[in-house]
Design a protein around this motif. Sequence first.
Motif, PDB file in Angstrom:
ATOM      1  N   ALA A 153       0.831  -1.205   0.000  1.00 59.23           N
ATOM      2  CA  ALA A 153       0.000   0.000   0.000  1.00 59.23           C
ATOM      3  C   ALA A 153       0.866   1.256   0.000  1.00 59.23           C
ATOM      4  CB  ALA A 153      -0.929  -0.011   1.212  1.00 59.23           C
ATOM      5  N   LYS A 154       1.933   1.231   0.805  1.00 55.17           N
ATOM      6  CA  LYS A 154       2.811   2.392   0.862  1.00 55.17           C
ATOM      7  C   LYS A 154       3.548   2.593  -0.461  1.00 55.17           C
ATOM      8  CE  LYS A 154       5.232   2.913   4.596  1.00 55.17           C
ATOM      9  NZ  LYS A 154       6.297   2.756   5.610  1.00 55.17           N
ATOM     10  N   LEU A 155       4.061   1.489  -1.031  1.00 55.56           N
ATOM     11  CA  LEU A 155       4.807   1.592  -2.279  1.00 55.56           C
ATOM     12  C   LEU A 155       3.918   1.981  -3.458  1.00 55.56           C
ATOM     13  CD1 LEU A 155       7.144  -1.499  -1.888  1.00 55.56           C
ATOM     14  CD2 LEU A 155       7.738   0.888  -1.593  1.00 55.56           C
ATOM     15  N   GLN A 156       2.654   1.524  -3.427  1.00 55.91           N
ATOM     16  CA  GLN A 156       1.734   1.867  -4.504  1.00 55.91           C
ATOM     17  C   GLN A 156       1.514   3.376  -4.560  1.00 55.91           C
ATOM     18  OE1 GLN A 156       0.542  -0.163  -6.775  1.00 55.91           O
ATOM     19  NE2 GLN A 156      -0.475   1.532  -7.826  1.00 55.91           N
ATOM     20  N   LYS A 157       1.444   3.994  -3.375  1.00 56.96           N
ATOM     21  CA  LYS A 157       1.255   5.443  -3.341  1.00 56.96           C
ATOM     22  C   LYS A 157       2.465   6.157  -3.949  1.00 56.96           C
ATOM     23  CE  LYS A 157       0.194   9.173  -0.133  1.00 56.96           C
ATOM     24  NZ  LYS A 157      -0.042   9.536   1.279  1.00 56.96           N
ATOM     25  N   GLU A 158       3.677   5.700  -3.531  1.00 60.94           N
ATOM     26  CA  GLU A 158       4.884   6.307  -4.095  1.00 60.94           C
ATOM     27  C   GLU A 158       4.997   6.030  -5.591  1.00 60.94           C
ATOM     28  OE1 GLU A 158       8.149   4.882  -1.885  1.00 60.94           O
ATOM     29  OE2 GLU A 158       7.540   5.805   0.027  1.00 60.94           O
ATOM     30  N   ARG A 159       4.557   4.840  -5.984  1.00 63.86           N
ATOM     31  CA  ARG A 159       4.636   4.452  -7.397  1.00 63.86           C
ATOM     32  C   ARG A 159       3.765   5.354  -8.272  1.00 63.86           C
ATOM     33  NH1 ARG A 159       3.221  -0.578  -6.715  1.00 63.86           N
ATOM     34  NH2 ARG A 159       5.311  -1.180  -6.085  1.00 63.86           N
ATOM     35  N   ASP A 160       2.585   5.691  -7.736  1.00 67.01           N
ATOM     36  CA  ASP A 160       1.700   6.567  -8.503  1.00 67.01           C
ATOM     37  C   ASP A 160       2.319   7.960  -8.679  1.00 67.01           C
ATOM     38  OD1 ASP A 160      -0.026   4.478  -8.611  1.00 67.01           O
ATOM     39  OD2 ASP A 160      -1.279   5.168  -6.920  1.00 67.01           O
ATOM     40  N   GLU A 161       2.946   8.442  -7.610  1.00 69.86           N
ATOM     41  CA  GLU A 161       3.583   9.747  -7.712  1.00 69.86           C
ATOM     42  C   GLU A 161       4.722   9.726  -8.728  1.00 69.86           C
ATOM     43  OE1 GLU A 161       4.836  10.654  -3.818  1.00 69.86           O
ATOM     44  OE2 GLU A 161       2.800  10.933  -2.993  1.00 69.86           O
ATOM     45  N   LEU A 162       5.556   8.662  -8.674  1.00 68.73           N
ATOM     46  CA  LEU A 162       6.670   8.563  -9.614  1.00 68.73           C
ATOM     47  C   LEU A 162       6.181   8.433 -11.059  1.00 68.73           C
ATOM     48  CD1 LEU A 162       9.013   6.174  -7.604  1.00 68.73           C
ATOM     49  CD2 LEU A 162       9.326   8.613  -7.983  1.00 68.73           C
ATOM     50  N   LEU A 163       5.096   7.694 -11.233  1.00 69.39           N
ATOM     51  CA  LEU A 163       4.554   7.496 -12.571  1.00 69.39           C
ATOM     52  C   LEU A 163       4.077   8.814 -13.178  1.00 69.39           C
ATOM     53  CD1 LEU A 163       3.913   5.411 -14.745  1.00 69.39           C
ATOM     54  CD2 LEU A 163       1.676   5.090 -13.689  1.00 69.39           C
TER      55      LEU A 163
END
Length: 1383
Positions: free
Chosen positions: A346-356
């Motif tokens: 869940a934490k990484l998905q949030k960061e992943r969306d920002e990076l994307l």
Amino acid sequence: MFKIRRVNDVEPTAPGQVNIKKRSRVPGVMITQFVEEVPVGMSTPDFTRKPIALTIQEGKLAIFKARVSGKPAPRVSWARNNGEIDEENYKMVYDSLSGEHSLEIPEVSVEHADTYKCFATNEYGRAVVTAALNIIELGYKKSRALQQSRTGVRELPEDFKKALRCTVKIEPKPEVKRVIDDRFWELLLSSNKKHYERICSEYGVTDFRWMLKKLKEKKLEQEYEQEKVVERLCNLKPIEVKGYRAEMSLKDPASKILNKDGVLVPFDGDAERKLKQVGKKFVFSINDVHPEDAGMCHVEVDGVKIFSTELKGDNDQNLVGKKKARKTTRAGGGADLLKIAEEQQAKLQKERDELLATAKAQAEVEAKAEEEVEAKEIGDVNAKADVKPKEQKETTNKAEAENKTKEKTGTKIQAKEEKTKEKTETKIQAKEDKTKEKTEKTKEKLDTKIHGNVEETTKEKTTETKIQAEDKTKTKGDTKNTISEYTKNKAMPKSTAKTKQTVKVKVEKKDDSKNENSAKEEEFEAEDEESEEGDEMEEEDAGVEVEKRKDKPTQTTNPKVSNDKEDEEPVLKKKKRVRKGPLVPDTAMDAGVYFTSGLSDINAIIDTEAELICRLSSDDCEGFWYKDGKKIASTDDVRIVEEGSYRKLVLKNCKEEDAGKYRYEADGRKTEAMVIVEDPPRMNKDDLTKFLKPVIVNTGKDAAFVLSFLGREPMKIQWFNEGEELLEDTRTRIEKSSSHTRLLLLKCKRKTSGEIKIKIKNDFGTTEAVTQLTVLDKPTVPLGPVDIIESSANCIAFKWRPPKDNGGPPITNYILERQQIGRNSWKMLGKIGPEPQYRDSDVDHGRRYAYHIRAENQQGISEMMETGDIQAGTKAYPGPPTGLKIVSAFKDCINLAWSPPSNTGGTNILGYNVDKRKNSSNLWSLVNPSDESIKEKKYAAKDVIEGIQYEFRVSAINISGVGEPSAPTEFVFARDPKKPPGKVRDLKVIDSTYSTLSLTWTEPKVEEGVQDEAKGYFVEIRAAENPDWGRCNSSPIITNSFTILGLRSMAMYWVRVVATNEGGDGEPQELENYIIAMPPPVRPRFTDKKIKNFMVTRAGNSMRVTYNFQGSPLPTSTWLKDGLPLPKHVTVSNSDTSSQLMIPLSEHRDTGIYTLILRNIVGQESCTFEMRVTDDPKPPGPVELEENVPGAVLITWTASPDEKRDDRLHYMITKHDSVKHTWQTLADRLFNNKFTAVNILPGRQYKFRVYAKNDMGTSEPSESPKWEVKRAKGTFSLNLPASKDCSFEAAPAFSVPLKMHKTPESYECYMSCAVTGNPKPYVTWYRNNISLNTNSNYYITNTCGVCSMVILKVGPKDSGEYTVVAENALGRVECSTILVVKD
């Protein structure tokens, strides 16, 4: 001097004495008994009143009081913990009247503060009790010491000697500076509070208060320094063996971050130590941990320490380079890892969306910039291509054609990239879902995913047919090398893979003209970290970027194109679109093998099989079993089983040596459990089978029970009979050994029958076995009474009850004998069978018979039971039926019911007759037909007239005839049922108290056909908090008033009254408001006849004041002292009618004005009294005398120390005169410190005393020095006349004559007179002129002129005249009297 002993000294125990501790009834008293048994009439010492702890002001008198009991009377002694008790400073007092032993400490000081013990000892024991003495220092000393410390002024040693009893030189202890390692503070600043104790023990710090205070200061300093370089710091977690983790936001991203030993650790890379940054998260890790890696690890940002932890390695050389085995709990780690993985996803998905989102925006900007760069580079290439030889034209033309084609297909490539991006995101989401299912399959799925990406990339490259041949050839070669490199890494040994826990895949691509690698890494990491909370999984993101280009067959026509470096430089500078940073982040997790179910502790019984089971997350995993740290292999007694993911260790025929700690290790994880081998009692199965069979013996025979068993000694064996433990006696023998036991019951009796139980117990458990013992005997006597079934002229039938105990076997026969009353012989009737009844048809009419009844079974015949006389053929009428009642009444029918009579007359009841009688008649008439008796016990009387009152009775009928009638019923109207009455009227309360409530009301109205007259009333009540009504009277009352009892004081109640009659209960009538159980409101008032307004008590005594009062509602009492709330040590006890104030140990500060305020809703009342707590006053100071006026003396003195705190203290002055030699009171009730004494005569010596007086008494006097006014000496002359000769001779004379005496007979008589004369006259006593001087019956004396005579026992003969004659040379004199003797 008495013996001095410290409290801690242990009294020696005399030879033969014992020390038995006993409990006293008084709490806190310890009794030690010296003898095993105290003789009758004697007792050990005990305290009936123990001394209480004292807190007293310095300079006061402290008294400990105690009362003791015991026979003989115990000796009482006192001791203290630190110090000795001497006669100078302590005084022991015993009051014989009150029986109190006291220890008095006058003028207590700080040195007296201690724990004191009182010992009571006699020859049978000793009792001891403790009491503490606390001293309150005076404020003057503290303030003076503070002032001296500030000004630096100290008293001289001579002054100290006056103030102190003794001087002890105490050398000051040298202050030892604490040298604490800086690492200690660094660890504390970054550790959890639960680790403080462990860290302090490691560094030898024992002063925790100092440590916490110092740590608080250092935390403030650290926070101040950190604010300069770090904006935010959180989630600091030290991790043993692997490293640590932290989240922080740096103010300057270019700040240098130092780690272990202040060395700059590189970010990522392949170094052994590396620092990885993912967003705001920093992870420091060490691969291939070695012992030398242990030590302190720091995080320093620009020289400021942010975080410190101690990296702990394993000293075992066998574990170097390996991962430390982790202990897995019973619940396993699968659920925890999945939970952690979900949180991380869940934490990484949030960061992943920002990076994307950031990557998309950057991609668009970079695409435009790269197109411009490419156009410029193409122009440069074309310019250089013109200068080249002709053999290179063909290549240049192909490149230009390719560029044109690429511009046309750019749109298609971009669309394909977006499509590929969407596919990659879909695959990433699918991979995250699969990761949550089972962590053991993650690696396989990731490999498949990676191969799919490589194949897709290769396929796309084949579509790019216009790329130069040399670039294509190199690209293919690089791709193959990368795949082979990945395959090689995948095939690495497991030990290396487990250590690094990292799988890397690189896909490299080269630009068409540069041959430069532009590939990015796709990295999937699954890290296992062991922290203080448990196993935790860390997932790291890595970027994956794949550039899609068209692939074209490679044709190298000119070696110069590939070998000439100068020609290749322009081509190498040409760049294609290069992605910077991760385009689509993806994360994979490899949790490794973990335990889904751990080992559990088991208790195994010796010689049985034990099994340890655990479960792994994977079937294919190798593990090992250990016992107490030693590896286990399969043997005949130990079997290791692997069934899928289950791992079993089976211990066959467990022995004591099999007990211990077992551990299973697999893939660096472990689980442990304890195996405890127990040896409880176990019975032999064959013997147990025999034991469980019931035992049957005859009376007087022996019964034996034998049982063998196994188990660890010692074992406790108990035998029970019907729950009562059997002990050895004359009829019971119990044999016990280590392997068997035997119970032998001698000469068993019938009462021995029952349950026989054996109970065997040892430290590991208890086992029991139960069997039955039956002792056969003859039956007991048959039971009466005898019930006569029939007694007619031709037959007598009767029955009885069987014996209480049939003896074991069933009853086979009853044996009867018969006797005709009037004859001596008995006729044997014989055996009649097992039924307890008999019908005798051989009887004569009118004769009376008696019977003997005996019971018989296989063991014998019982004792006989004799019946009473039974008459044949005599009429016996039944008694009256019972319980006759009217069930219901109607206008044409009245229903009755009854119960049969208790006396049936010896025969069966044949029926019943019912009679009726009108209210106005005395004649009873039969209701039922005379020839038809009523068979049932109920009847419906229909021969009634509406509106007439009837009463009924019933009679029973047997073979003899009609018996006595029953008691008649109440009169009842022959009419239809009534209507219920209405509500009562005028319901009100006429009186109330705290427990009662009186009601009155008026009967309800009567309305024909609607509500009938009330026949009674029910009073119902319910508490305000209870919804259910309860009736106060069980039967209806006929009066219109009722008093409810048993109410709770001040409770709220609802009350209602219900009227009732034959038709039922009417509607209830409630009071309008609730009622409070209390008397009518009354203003509070005090009921004491005499109320004291002034009280005096001695300091140290208890004070108790009680006031009685009354009021309604109950008033609340409030005590005040000088208008303020009472101090805490003053207790108040309140009741409904009184309030008591008690001071257990009064002090001077308790002096004041006390007020009791009573308050309720009506009003309030108060009472005030003054209480003075004082002591015997201390004497005044020195007395001084001064003469200001002749004949007067001014007396002055120093005030008593008690004058300041006792405003009622006054003085009294007494005077002593050297002439009068008595003390006279000069003045009293003086409230000043001087007085003028007048009438002071010169030439006399005077002394004055000054006394201090208060309400408790008078102090010791303060005496003045002697005062004397010397008389002035003058010349004294005296003219004496000429002296003449003087003669002192004189004739006798009676100065005191005799008196008349009347003395009863047998009493003593005493006569006396006084005679003067010079020379001394001679005295002679006469009775009736007869001299008595020589008579021995009279006792005559003459002392200093007093002449006396004593008659010891007066008789009639002593009556008469008595004469005393005194004579000398100058004359003679007589004196007479008469003695009368009374009867």
